[in-house]
Each structure stands twice: as C-alpha cells, then as structure tokens.
Design a protein around this motif. Structure first.
Motif, short mmCIF file in Angstrom:
data_model
loop_
_atom_site.label_atom_id
_atom_site.label_comp_id
_atom_site.label_asym_id
_atom_site.label_seq_id
_atom_site.Cartn_x
_atom_site.Cartn_y
_atom_site.Cartn_z
N GLN A 16 69.95 12.07 21.72
CA GLN A 16 69.28 13.32 22.07
C GLN A 16 69.51 13.74 23.52
O GLN A 16 69.14 14.84 23.90
N HIS A 128 68.12 4.11 16.98
CA HIS A 128 67.25 5.30 17.01
C HIS A 128 67.97 6.46 16.34
O HIS A 128 68.63 7.26 17.00
N ASN A 173 63.80 2.64 15.29
CA ASN A 173 62.88 3.72 15.63
C ASN A 173 62.20 4.25 14.37
O ASN A 173 62.86 4.53 13.37
N GLU A 174 60.88 4.38 14.44
CA GLU A 174 60.11 4.99 13.34
C GLU A 174 60.63 4.54 11.98
O GLU A 174 61.03 5.35 11.14
N TYR A 307 51.85 11.91 17.81
CA TYR A 307 51.87 13.31 18.24
C TYR A 307 50.70 14.11 17.69
O TYR A 307 50.29 15.10 18.27
N ASN A 324 55.36 16.52 11.99
CA ASN A 324 56.44 15.62 12.32
C ASN A 324 56.76 14.73 11.12
O ASN A 324 56.10 13.74 10.89
N MET A 325 57.75 15.10 10.36
CA MET A 325 58.23 14.35 9.20
C MET A 325 57.24 14.34 8.03
O MET A 325 57.50 13.79 6.99
N TRP A 341 52.25 21.41 15.01
CA TRP A 341 51.77 20.02 15.09
C TRP A 341 50.33 20.04 15.60
O TRP A 341 50.07 20.58 16.69
N SER A 426 65.86 18.36 20.36
CA SER A 426 64.80 17.97 19.42
C SER A 426 65.42 17.25 18.22
O SER A 426 66.45 17.69 17.69
N ALA A 427 64.79 16.17 17.80
CA ALA A 427 65.30 15.44 16.65
C ALA A 427 65.07 16.24 15.37
O ALA A 427 65.91 16.28 14.48
N GLY A 428 63.92 16.87 15.29
CA GLY A 428 63.55 17.55 14.05
C GLY A 428 64.32 18.84 13.84
O GLY A 428 64.76 19.14 12.73
N LYS A 434 62.45 23.52 22.30
CA LYS A 434 61.26 22.70 22.11
C LYS A 434 61.30 21.59 23.17
O LYS A 434 61.92 20.55 22.98
C1 BGP Z 1 60.02 11.35 16.85
C2 BGP Z 1 61.39 10.81 17.16
C3 BGP Z 1 61.99 11.29 18.42
C4 BGP Z 1 61.55 12.64 18.89
C5 BGP Z 1 60.12 13.01 18.56
C6 BGP Z 1 59.79 14.47 18.71
O1 BGP Z 1 59.83 11.46 15.48
O2 BGP Z 1 61.37 9.41 17.23
O3 BGP Z 1 63.37 11.08 18.35
O4 BGP Z 1 62.47 13.62 18.73
O5 BGP Z 1 59.74 12.63 17.28
O6 BGP Z 1 60.26 15.18 17.62
P1 BGP Z 1 61.05 16.53 17.76
O7 BGP Z 1 62.22 16.23 18.59
O8 BGP Z 1 61.42 16.93 16.38
O9 BGP Z 1 60.11 17.48 18.39
#
Ligand code: BGP
Length: 473
Positions: A16, A128, A173-174, A307, A324-325, A341, A426-428, A434
């Motif tokens: 990232q 990750h 990670n997660e 979060y 988030n997911m 969120w 952003s990962a998402g 963001k």
């Molecule tokens: C987590 C991940 C991160 C990070 C974070 C925020 O789920 O471990 O990699 O990105 O969330 O999410 P986002 O980037 O989608 O806002």
C-alpha cells in the motif's frame, strides 16, 4: 497508566505504500493485480497485470525510494515502533523458488537499519494481502498444501536474515478476512454465494494455520527473544435488539472469527469449529501430525485491527451500511465515516475486554484510524498542512477507551499503532482520497501529484501523545 515501554507507533503494509512493484527483481503479487475502485465501486482483481490498466499499488507513495525521509518523520513524532510488512515477492518473486532474491533482502536490511538508527523497533507482518501471483496461477494459492512449505522457506529466510533486527512479528494480516474476502486476503477467487466456497476457504485457512504455526516454531528457534503473534480483524458486534434471537445471531456471527483466533491462540480447533465445518459441508483434508503442528505453534500475542462495530440481527431484511470487509446494519447510536464505517470508541474497549477475557494473552492494537477526505492548505511561506481535527477527535476518543481497558479492566496491552500513518493506497477501494495519515502525501486517485510529504495537525498532536505516554490527549 500505560507501561513505560508501551509500543506507540504506526502501521502500514508494503503493497500500500512501497510502489516499485517490479523493481530489483520483485515478482507480481495479488495486490499488484488490484485496480483502482471507489467508495461505491469495488476494485477489480485482474488475471495478472494487464497493459493499459491503472494499478495504484505499482507506484503507491514510492516509499521504496523515500523511506529515509519518511522514517525521519516517524522519528520526529517519537515512534517507538513501526509496523510494516515484507513483500514476499521481493524475497521470492514467484513464491516457490529455492533461493531468495538478494536485492529484496537488502532493501529490508536497509529499511530496518534505518528504523533502528532512530530507535524505532520494526514490527513485521509476514504476509499482508500480497501473495505471490505465481502461487495463485500454479497452485491455486493457499488451497494447495505445498504453499505451506514455500511459506516456511520464506519465513526461515527472513528470520535468519533479520534476527538481531526484528523482534516483533505477525504471521497473516487479518487472517479471518480469508473467510469474507478471499481475493483480497489470498488471491483466491471465491464468493460466499458460490457452492464450494466454504470448502475452499476453510481448506486454505487450514493451510494458513499450519503455515502460521510452523512460522511461530521457527521464529522461536531462530530468534529466541522474539515475540510472534497472529493478526485478526476484530469485528465487535452487538445484538441489533434485545430479542434473544438477535443475541444468538451475534454469537453465531462471532463464531466465524473465533474459528481463526482459537486455532492460532489455543493450538487446536474447538468443538464448535468442528461443528461449523460439518454444518457448512466442509471435509477438511488433514494429515497425521497436523494437530501436533498446530499445538506447537501457538502465538505469543494477538494483534488486531479495530475501526468500527457492527450489529447482528436475525431479521434478514434490515438495511445495510458500508463496512470494513463486513456488511453491517446501521446503528442509530453511532455516526459513520464518509465510507460508512460506524465510529465507536467504546467498541475498542469492548474488543479489548472480549479478546482478553477469552484468551488472556497480550494484545496489540495494530490498526485503528479514520479514513477521511483531507483538504490541504498552503501557507504564505509555501508550506502545506491539513487541519484534521476530525482525525484527532477520532483517535483521542479511541485512546481514551484503550486506556480504560488497561487501567480499569486489567487488559495486558503491548502497544498501539494507528493505521496508515502516512497517506497510502486504500486496501478496500484502491483510493488515495481515503486518507488516514499524520503525514499528507501529494498524490491523487489518478496517480498525479508531486509525492511531497507534509505534516498535518494530527502529526503534532500524536507527537505530544507519545511524548506524554498517552497522558496528553
Ligand atoms: C485493514 C487492512 C489494511 C488497511 C485498513 C483500512 O482491513 O489490514 O490493509 O487498508 O483495513 O482499510 P481501507 O484501506 O480499505 O480503508
């Protein structure tokens, strides 16, 4: 009071922020195949890197070439630790090679040396969201047991190389996101609606559990003074109403997440996990000796991201909000970020309580923060800043609750590393818009900008928080 050696710092992930996606022999990772999305448009996961398509991770914020400047800024804030990940594809470009790529190893040597020079402890996530894409093509990623061996080789290589430099590690990670979003987590194309989804992801999870357990054992052998943890997304969940059916639904929804943490912390599948496999029609391929591997690979601590909170309801018709997911139900007591969120500082205290009551191992908050749109302002002298009082307010309220969990509830907490301490992809959604950082980076969603770094208001605020060990908020 927080302990004197409390690990204040910040968190990022290689894919990232590093950019340099194909530099110095690096291979293609799953993250390199994720296109740019938006708040209302998911990222696409393409079959390899396609010509003419914009991939935000490819340049990201160019940390690969600018890490010295960035670490100096982290040091200025007083970081005691810095959580980042190693890109597996820098070390083993295709994942299954016998010998590592020396240029990749040398990069992390230089990065960790730079941290240590400033008195910053590296905290390293081994995987990750960046599985080598070649492993996806050749083996189907973690669905194939052979990947466990490749991961073991990768771990042995990095533990041996960085012993003496890195004392804090995390495996995946997660890890529980594998069940919710296997494409992001491990490059596996499967969705919950598809038949066979649970067979695929729980088999992949079994392999990740074995890989994690082997990594823990290896780490303890190679770096005896190291601590190695698991890492999960902690989705604290409340019953949407006081109907007993909703309370049961809350338990049921958490079972899926504890499926992951129970194995990694306790070293075995719980009776409930075995029932879950049966209910979902999963026939896990296990080998004699697996139970022993899991038992011997129990983690030293739990790292987790926090979060927001979610609601559970037995009523399938309730409205959804972004999360988030996880798709959640709107909580009328909470405000939400621009990405939907739901902001819930008390939920952090509840998470710490729930995790500590369940496991009684040290905890580490390794991600927390507010993704927001920042508006940079240029002063007369040309300097740029961001007035991000909203970010300070979010973090302040979460740290207050974190301290209550330690002071009043007796939780054993190792540290706190807010997410995305320097603006990153952003990962998402793949957006730059963001932003989570204390440091603003001049880069937009189309890849334009000078990449210049500037201190936001939150930079100076966090500096005081660390200097006072969390007393001055
Ligand atoms: C987590 C991940 C991160 C990070 C974070 C925020 O789920 O471990 O990699 O990105 O969330 O999410 P986002 O980037 O989608 O806002």
């Amino acid at each position: 009071m927080l302990r004197k050696d409390f690990l204040w710092g910040g968190a990022v992930a290689a894919n990232q922020l590093e950019g340099a996606w194909d530099a110095d022999g690096k291979g293609v990772s799953t993250a390199d195949c994720m296109t740019a999305g938006a708040a209302d448009r998911a990222r696409e996961y393409t079959d390899g890197v396609l010509p003419g398509v914009y991939y935000p991770s490819h340049d990201a914020i160019d940390f690969y070439h600018r890490y010295k400047e960035d670490i100096a800024l982290f040091a200025e804030m007083g970081f005691r630790c810095f959580r980042t990940s190693i890109a597996w594809t820098r070390i083993f470009p295709e994942g299954d090679e016998a010998a590592p790529n020396e240029a990749g190893l040398a990069f992390y040597d230089a990065l960790f040396d730079e941290c240590l020079k400033h008195g910053i402890e590296p905290v390293v996530t081994i995987s990750h969201y960046e599985t080598p894409y070649a492993l996806v093509k050749k083996y189907g990623s973690w669905t194939d047991r052979r990947v466990v061996g490749f991961f073991e080789n990768y771990c042995r290589t990095i533990f041996t190389r960085y012993r003496g430099k890195v004392r804090y590690w995390m495996t995946f990670n997660e890890i529980n996101v594998l069940a919710l979003n296997p494409a992001t987590a491990a490059g596996i194309r499967s969705s919950m609606e598809e038949p066979g989804h649970w067979q695929t992801v729980l088999q992949a999870a079994h392999h990740e559990f074995l890989a994690s357990a082997k990594a823990v054992k290896l780490c303890h052998e190679i770096i005896p003074d190291a601590k190695i943890g698991m890492m999960m997304l902690y989705p604290v969940t409340y019953a949407a109403t006081c109907a007993p059916e909703d309370a049961m639904e809350r338990i049921r929804s958490m079972d899926l997440h504890y499926y992951f943490s129970d194995v990694q912390v306790r070293g075995a599948y719980s009776p409930k996990a075995r029932r879950m496999q049966k209910r979902l029609g999963v026939k896990l391929a296990e080998e004699p000796g697996d139970a022993e591997i899991l038992r011997e690979g129990r983690v030293d601590y739990i790292g987790f991201s926090y979060y927001m909170s979610s609601l559970a309801s037995a009523d399938p018709k309730l409205a959804k909000t972004g999360a988030n997911m996880i798709t959640g139900i709107r909580n009328p007591y909470l405000e939400a970020s621009d990405w939907g969120w739901q902001i819930d500082p008390v939920g952090l205290r509840i998470s710490l309580n729930e995790l500590y009551d369940r496991y009684q191992v040290p905890l580490f908050i390794v991600e927390n923060g507010l993704g927001a749109v920042d508006v940079p302002e240029t002063a007369e002298d040309g300097s740029v800043t961001v007035r991000d009082g909203y970010r300070i307010a979010y973090l302040r309220r979460h740290i207050e609750e974190m301290k209550k969990a330690v002071d009043e509830d007796g939780v054993d907490l190792m540290g706190y590393t807010p997410w995305g301490v320097i603006d990153l992809v952003s990962a998402g959604t793949g957006e730059m818009k963001k932003r989570y950082g204390f440091i603003y980076v001049d880069r937009d969603d189309e890849g334009r900008g000078t990449l210049a770094r500037s201190r936001k208001d939150s930079f100076y605020w966090y500096q005081r928080v660390i200097a006072s060990n969390g007393e001055e908020l």
